[in-house]
Design an enzyme around this catalytic site. Structure first.
Site, short mmCIF file in Angstrom:
data_model
loop_
_atom_site.label_atom_id
_atom_site.label_comp_id
_atom_site.label_asym_id
_atom_site.label_seq_id
_atom_site.Cartn_x
_atom_site.Cartn_y
_atom_site.Cartn_z
N ASP A 43 53.04 21.98 -1.58
CA ASP A 43 54.24 21.57 -0.85
C ASP A 43 55.14 20.81 -1.80
O ASP A 43 54.93 19.62 -2.05
CB ASP A 43 53.87 20.68 0.34
CG ASP A 43 53.28 21.50 1.47
OD1 ASP A 43 52.17 21.18 1.93
OD2 ASP A 43 53.94 22.47 1.89
N ASP A 183 52.98 27.28 9.09
CA ASP A 183 52.63 26.06 8.36
C ASP A 183 53.10 24.85 9.16
O ASP A 183 54.28 24.70 9.45
CB ASP A 183 53.33 26.08 6.99
CG ASP A 183 53.10 24.83 6.18
OD1 ASP A 183 53.69 24.72 5.10
OD2 ASP A 183 52.33 23.94 6.63
C1 DX5 Z 1 55.34 20.06 5.96
C2 DX5 Z 1 54.16 20.54 5.18
C3 DX5 Z 1 52.95 20.51 6.09
C4 DX5 Z 1 51.66 20.79 5.41
C5 DX5 Z 1 50.57 21.07 6.42
O1 DX5 Z 1 56.45 20.05 5.15
O2 DX5 Z 1 54.40 21.85 4.71
O3 DX5 Z 1 53.17 21.45 7.10
O4 DX5 Z 1 51.83 21.87 4.59
O5 DX5 Z 1 50.38 19.93 7.12
P1 DX5 Z 1 49.41 19.83 8.40
O6 DX5 Z 1 48.47 21.02 8.38
O7 DX5 Z 1 48.69 18.54 8.19
O8 DX5 Z 1 50.32 19.85 9.57
#
Ligand code: DX5
Length: 233
Positions: A43, A183
């Site tokens: 990310d 995601d």
């Molecule tokens: C947001 C990130 C999150 C991360 C996943 O910008 O991209 O979505 O990847 O986070 P969780 O699985 O903890 O929601």
């Protein structure tokens, strides 16, 4: 003659390393690979497109050779064109560009392919599928965000499921070979809805790290739940 049903696309479980222990990032990537993940998502945040700041290319490059799973860079940045080559050089084989982050999305995605990387495009929750209709032929994957980007541990936005389904129907109608990734807030309670709607690449961060039985169990459990959902859909 009724059209033959379209075979479901293979399910892939992709960790976000956002919740990982950054003081042991290399070991964390090895543990994720050993746990059976299909690729690793980085990310990338610039503090401008989203209010958080994370991984530069050198950080990703420092762990690239420790594992063999592919790396994808989720570019949550204001200037993806200026940064794309550095993340490819760092070892990311897929670059995910936000439709909202560039004035010339078609050109930006073509430039990713020219770098020898796999182009993908991401949609924030409020951005309609229509925003990517005319670049679907340039991408291997569309990421439908199921949270507002910037932080892990947020609640899943279930109203994105009709959007995933709409995108899946468009990809099928156009006869394209395009994966759909989701995601944000993906875990045991939400993955079936996302996969059942048509997502086959599922990114999870918090859910992997909070599983009391460990990463391998979390990956396997999420994969089983997603595969059951596409069988039932
Ligand atoms: C947001 C990130 C999150 C991360 C996943 O910008 O991209 O979505 O990847 O986070 P969780 O699985 O903890 O929601």
């Amino acid at each position: 003659m009724p059209e033959a049903p379209v075979a479901p696309r293979p399910i892939e479980i992709v960790p976000s390393v956002l919740p990982a222990d950054f003081s042991r990032l290399g070991e964390e990537c090895v543990a994720l690979e050993e746990a059976g993940v299909d690729r690793i998502q980085w990310d990338v945040m610039d503090g401008r497109f989203v209010p958080n700041l994370t991984f530069g290319p050198d950080v990703i490059g420092s762990v690239r050779d420790l594992v063999s799973v592919p790396f994808e860079a989720h570019l949550m940045v204001e200037e993806p064109d200026a940064l794309a080559a550095r993340y490819v050089d760092a070892g990311c084989s897929m670059l995910i560009i936000h439709a909202e982050s560039t004035r010339h999305l078609h050109r930006s995605l073509a430039a990713v392919a020219d770098l020898g990387a796999r182009p993908a495009v991401a949609l924030n929750p409020s951005t309609p599928v229509e925003a990517v209709r005319h670049v679907l032929d340039l991408v291997e994957m569309v990421l439908v965000m199921t949270v507002n980007p910037g932080f892990g541990g947020q609640d899943y936005i279930s109203t994105m499921e009709p959007k995933v389904a709409e995108l899946r129907q468009l990809v099928i109608a156009e006869g394209l070979d395009v994966d759909i990734e989701v995601d944000g807030g993906i875990g045991p309670a939400t993955i079936a809805g996302a996969a059942g709607a048509g997502a086959n690449i599922l990114v999870a961060g918090s859910a992997l790290y909070r599983d009391p039985e460990g990463l391998a169990h979390a990956v396997s459990d999420l994969r089983t739940r997603a595969e059951a959902a596409i069988t039932d859909s």
